[in-house]
Write an enzyme that holds these catalytic residues in place. Sequence first.
Site, PDB file in Angstrom:
ATOM      1  N   TYR A  24      -1.857   0.247   9.870  1.00 54.87           N
ATOM      2  CA  TYR A  24      -2.062  -0.513   8.632  1.00 54.87           C
ATOM      3  C   TYR A  24      -0.806  -0.433   7.760  1.00 54.87           C
ATOM      4  CZ  TYR A  24      -3.646  -1.372   3.862  1.00 54.87           C
ATOM      5  OH  TYR A  24      -3.750  -1.823   2.570  1.00 54.87           O
ATOM      6  N   THR A  46       0.811  -1.213   0.000  1.00 52.99           N
ATOM      7  CA  THR A  46       0.000   0.000   0.000  1.00 52.99           C
ATOM      8  C   THR A  46       0.846   1.266   0.000  1.00 52.99           C
ATOM      9  OG1 THR A  46      -1.524   1.290   1.377  1.00 52.99           O
ATOM     10  CG2 THR A  46      -0.152  -0.281   2.532  1.00 52.99           C
TER      11      THR A  46
END
Length: 328
Positions: free
Chosen positions: A142, A118
């Site tokens: 995350y 990501t």
Amino acid sequence: MPKHVLVTGGAGYIGSHACKALTRAGYVPVAFDNLSTGWREAVKFGPLVQGDLLDRAALDAAFSQYRPIAVLHFAALSLVGESMSDPGLYWRSNVNGSLNLIEAAVAAGCMNFVLSSTCATYGDQDGVLLDEDTPQHPINSYGASKKAIEEMLKNFGAAYGLNHVIFRYFNVAGADPEAEIGEQHRPETHLIPLMLDAIEGRRPALTLFGQDYPTPDGTCVRDYVHVMDLVAAHVAGLEWLLAGKGNRAFNLGTGHGFSVRQVIEASCAVTNRAVPVIEGPRRAGDAAALVSGSQRARAELGWDPKRSTLPDMIRDAWAWSQKPGYQG
Ligand code: UDP
């Protein structure tokens, strides 16, 4: 011999689109999913193994039954806000789960691995275009968990020759243009589906998270990429590995950023409807702007993200959300 590919998270949004793309390219996707956020009905293109990444025996059994030539690893928890309020959940599920999977792959001799990572691994970098060499300083749990998995994969590559491609996604949106599969989260937290729900009256309004960011209109800027373009890159990444081209990280974004207000305007234009909006505070963990330097994937994988325009992404997401059974 069928060319099986193990697709973790194959019942989820991106994983199910990847399964469709793999089938079209001549592979047999084996979806490995615990169905905690995925949907059994989304597994249409190959077998489903219902299992959890934290269950090593289930992973070993799947590798031994299907003898996959590669792993595409999508399964993960991926909500920035949730990762800030419950970091342990993210470290346990994403990092421990990936460690199990990587060890099981190496033990089974399945040495081609494609990781979903990501842009959240880059953190908040003050408006710079993020390319693959930008230092990674995540600002949420995350992103930190994904950065740890990237490092893990590099270590296993060095120790055991596990060949790997890392894709760092920007904001994935849209749906299969044939509306066979699409985006559906429980609960939904993503901008475009929430906006469509507000347009359709399934929710009273969209809350705009923060209006005081250092961006041209004060709202967060993101680089949106169509899920079909994203999964096409995965097929190219798989073929890159099968051709023995080596370990590489690629950003998957278009290089163009749009503010939340611009996405709202585009949705009004596509649907010809108004979006009810409530102005709310910032969401914890959100970077002001995340825009991809996208040359590497174009130049080296021949990636051409031609569906990744806001109107196309919104139109395809809207068509999917009109299907009977859609649970917004
Ligand atoms: N966003 C928003 N309201 C919402 C959901 C999202 O204003 O109800 C904003 C969010 O702050 C971010 C952008 O929309 O700037 C995209 O958020 P999303 O959750 O879709 O993806 P993320 O950037 O977290 O991967």
